[in-house]
Design an enzyme around this catalytic site. Sequence first.
Site, PDB file in Angstrom:
ATOM      1  N   ALA A  71     -76.141-117.927 -77.088  1.00 23.95           N
ATOM      2  CA  ALA A  71     -77.236-117.030 -77.180  1.00 23.95           C
ATOM      3  C   ALA A  71     -78.321-117.692 -76.961  1.00 23.95           C
ATOM      4  CB  ALA A  71     -77.141-115.990 -78.361  1.00 23.95           C
ATOM      5  N   GLU A 121     -64.458-115.755 -72.804  1.00 24.28           N
ATOM      6  CA  GLU A 121     -64.464-114.248 -72.496  1.00 24.28           C
ATOM      7  C   GLU A 121     -66.067-113.805 -72.283  1.00 24.28           C
ATOM      8  OE1 GLU A 121     -62.355-114.985 -75.255  1.00 24.28           O
ATOM      9  OE2 GLU A 121     -60.369-114.771 -73.898  1.00 24.28           O
ATOM     10  N   TYR A 148     -72.323-118.966 -66.400  1.00 25.11           N
ATOM     11  CA  TYR A 148     -70.986-119.715 -66.191  1.00 25.11           C
ATOM     12  C   TYR A 148     -70.469-120.134 -65.125  1.00 25.11           C
ATOM     13  CZ  TYR A 148     -70.957-117.635 -71.020  1.00 25.11           C
ATOM     14  OH  TYR A 148     -71.273-117.487 -72.369  1.00 25.11           O
ATOM     15  N   ASN A 183     -71.709-108.462 -68.249  1.00 21.98           N
ATOM     16  CA  ASN A 183     -72.982-109.093 -68.703  1.00 21.98           C
ATOM     17  C   ASN A 183     -73.548-110.320 -67.623  1.00 21.98           C
ATOM     18  OD1 ASN A 183     -74.590-110.822 -70.080  1.00 21.98           O
ATOM     19  ND2 ASN A 183     -73.006-111.370 -71.908  1.00 21.98           N
TER      20      ASN A 183
HETATM   21  C1  LIG Z   1     -76.519-115.336 -71.444  1.00 23.13           C
HETATM   22  C2  LIG Z   1     -77.884-115.953 -71.900  1.00 23.13           C
HETATM   23  C3  LIG Z   1     -77.555-117.061 -72.982  1.00 23.13           C
HETATM   24  C4  LIG Z   1     -78.256-116.779 -70.724  1.00 23.13           C
HETATM   25  O1  LIG Z   1     -79.463-117.618 -71.044  1.00 23.13           O
HETATM   26  P1  LIG Z   1     -80.793-118.079 -70.425  1.00 23.13           P
HETATM   27  O2  LIG Z   1     -81.304-118.978 -70.999  1.00 23.13           O
HETATM   28  O3  LIG Z   1     -81.680-117.065 -69.910  1.00 23.13           O
HETATM   29  O4  LIG Z   1     -79.857-118.456 -69.179  1.00 23.13           O
HETATM   30  P2  LIG Z   1     -80.770-119.403 -68.155  1.00 23.13           P
HETATM   31  O5  LIG Z   1     -81.913-119.425 -67.886  1.00 23.13           O
HETATM   32  O6  LIG Z   1     -80.186-120.821 -68.280  1.00 23.13           O
HETATM   33  O7  LIG Z   1     -79.924-118.810 -66.527  1.00 23.13           O
HETATM   34  C5  LIG Z   1     -78.692-118.859 -66.523  1.00 23.13           C
HETATM   35  C6  LIG Z   1     -78.723-118.326 -64.997  1.00 23.13           C
HETATM   36  O8  LIG Z   1     -78.105-116.911 -64.919  1.00 23.13           O
HETATM   37  C7  LIG Z   1     -79.118-116.356 -64.071  1.00 23.13           C
HETATM   38  N1  LIG Z   1     -79.643-115.090 -64.995  1.00 23.13           N
HETATM   39  C8  LIG Z   1     -80.535-115.076 -66.109  1.00 23.13           C
HETATM   40  N2  LIG Z   1     -80.715-113.900 -66.360  1.00 23.13           N
HETATM   41  C9  LIG Z   1     -80.246-113.039 -65.365  1.00 23.13           C
HETATM   42  C10 LIG Z   1     -80.270-111.687 -65.449  1.00 23.13           C
HETATM   43  N3  LIG Z   1     -80.518-110.865 -65.969  1.00 23.13           N
HETATM   44  N4  LIG Z   1     -79.393-111.160 -64.164  1.00 23.13           N
HETATM   45  C11 LIG Z   1     -78.953-112.102 -63.327  1.00 23.13           C
HETATM   46  N5  LIG Z   1     -78.977-113.342 -63.550  1.00 23.13           N
HETATM   47  C12 LIG Z   1     -79.696-113.845 -64.686  1.00 23.13           C
HETATM   48  C13 LIG Z   1     -80.323-117.317 -64.040  1.00 23.13           C
HETATM   49  O9  LIG Z   1     -81.050-117.178 -62.902  1.00 23.13           O
HETATM   50  C14 LIG Z   1     -79.731-118.572 -64.318  1.00 23.13           C
HETATM   51  O10 LIG Z   1     -79.278-119.075 -62.724  1.00 23.13           O
HETATM   52  P3  LIG Z   1     -79.417-120.216 -61.985  1.00 23.13           P
HETATM   53  O11 LIG Z   1     -78.449-121.104 -62.242  1.00 23.13           O
HETATM   54  O12 LIG Z   1     -79.318-119.878 -60.596  1.00 23.13           O
HETATM   55  O13 LIG Z   1     -80.759-120.611 -62.755  1.00 23.13           O
HETATM   56  C15 LIG Z   1     -78.834-114.781 -72.487  1.00 23.13           C
HETATM   57  O14 LIG Z   1     -79.250-114.061 -71.407  1.00 23.13           O
HETATM   58  C16 LIG Z   1     -78.485-114.397 -73.698  1.00 23.13           C
HETATM   59  O15 LIG Z   1     -78.778-114.861 -74.962  1.00 23.13           O
HETATM   60  N6  LIG Z   1     -77.911-113.000 -73.721  1.00 23.13           N
HETATM   61  C17 LIG Z   1     -77.278-112.309 -74.817  1.00 23.13           C
HETATM   62  C18 LIG Z   1     -76.472-113.053 -75.572  1.00 23.13           C
HETATM   63  C19 LIG Z   1     -75.183-113.183 -74.376  1.00 23.13           C
HETATM   64  O16 LIG Z   1     -74.788-112.067 -73.743  1.00 23.13           O
HETATM   65  N7  LIG Z   1     -74.295-114.243 -74.428  1.00 23.13           N
HETATM   66  C20 LIG Z   1     -73.153-114.652 -73.620  1.00 23.13           C
HETATM   67  C21 LIG Z   1     -71.988-113.872 -74.258  1.00 23.13           C
HETATM   68  S1  LIG Z   1     -70.566-114.234 -73.189  1.00 23.13           S
END
Ligand SMILES: CC(C)(COP(=O)(O)OP(=O)(O)OC[C@H]1O[C@@H](n2cnc3c(N)ncnc32)[C@H](O)[C@@H]1OP(=O)(O)O)[C@@H](O)C(=O)NCCC(=O)NCCS
Length: 141
Positions: free
Chosen positions: A67, A99, A111, A104
């Site tokens: 997260a 998973e 991933y 999401n």
């Molecule tokens: C999932 C999560 C950890 C990603 O964190 P983040 O720091 O924003 O991710 P990043 O900035 O490193 O981006 C990761 C990739 O996802 C993409 N991305 C980020 N938000 C996105 C969205 N809302 N829709 C589509 N793609 C998205 C980014 O463009 C990036 O792609 P890239 O490799 O082309 O740059 C964050 O959204 C989060 O904390 N979500 C809530 C908790 C959660 O769902 N955790 C995962 C449980 S399995």
Amino acid sequence: MEIEDLSAVYEIEVEAFKNTTWTMEAYTRELVMNKFAHYFVMELDGEIIGYTGIWLVVDQCQITTVAMSRKMRGKGYSHILIQHIKDFVKPQADVISLEVRVDNTAAMRLYEHNGFKYGGVRKNYYGEGLDAHVMWVNLND
Ligand SMILES: CC(C)(COP(=O)(O)OP(=O)(O)OC[C@H]1O[C@@H](n2cnc3c(N)ncnc32)[C@H](O)[C@@H]1OP(=O)(O)O)[C@@H](O)C(=O)NCCC(=O)NCCS
């Protein structure tokens, strides 16, 4: 991640997972009692902005959580967390799995962009009809 990090971690947890079933006690147990668990925080300017955790059992690694605090999302920081996991487990494990909820998108992108492939669907994994994709990456590819 240390015990004293848990209040900051838990703030991010409730923001990130609306109906989280993980309690502070659950995190404490993971840190103190689960010898297979490894948890990491990411800090920026002394502030915890994100975290991740794994279970590493012999040569099997599963990501249990990732997260990022909402204000720090979209900056690529989560890639650093995933890369850290890969580097940490590589001496011991060949494959990492996890998973992720099928809706999401942000997490699936994260991933996918780190080499994870789709390995099947676990029906109703999250209850209330919510399915999970199983994703995995082979660290030797
Ligand atoms: C999932 C999560 C950890 C990603 O964190 P983040 O720091 O924003 O991710 P990043 O900035 O490193 O981006 C990761 C990739 O996802 C993409 N991305 C980020 N938000 C996105 C969205 N809302 N829709 C589509 N793609 C998205 C980014 O463009 C990036 O792609 P890239 O490799 O082309 O740059 C964050 O959204 C989060 O904390 N979500 C809530 C908790 C959660 O769902 N955790 C995962 C449980 S399995």
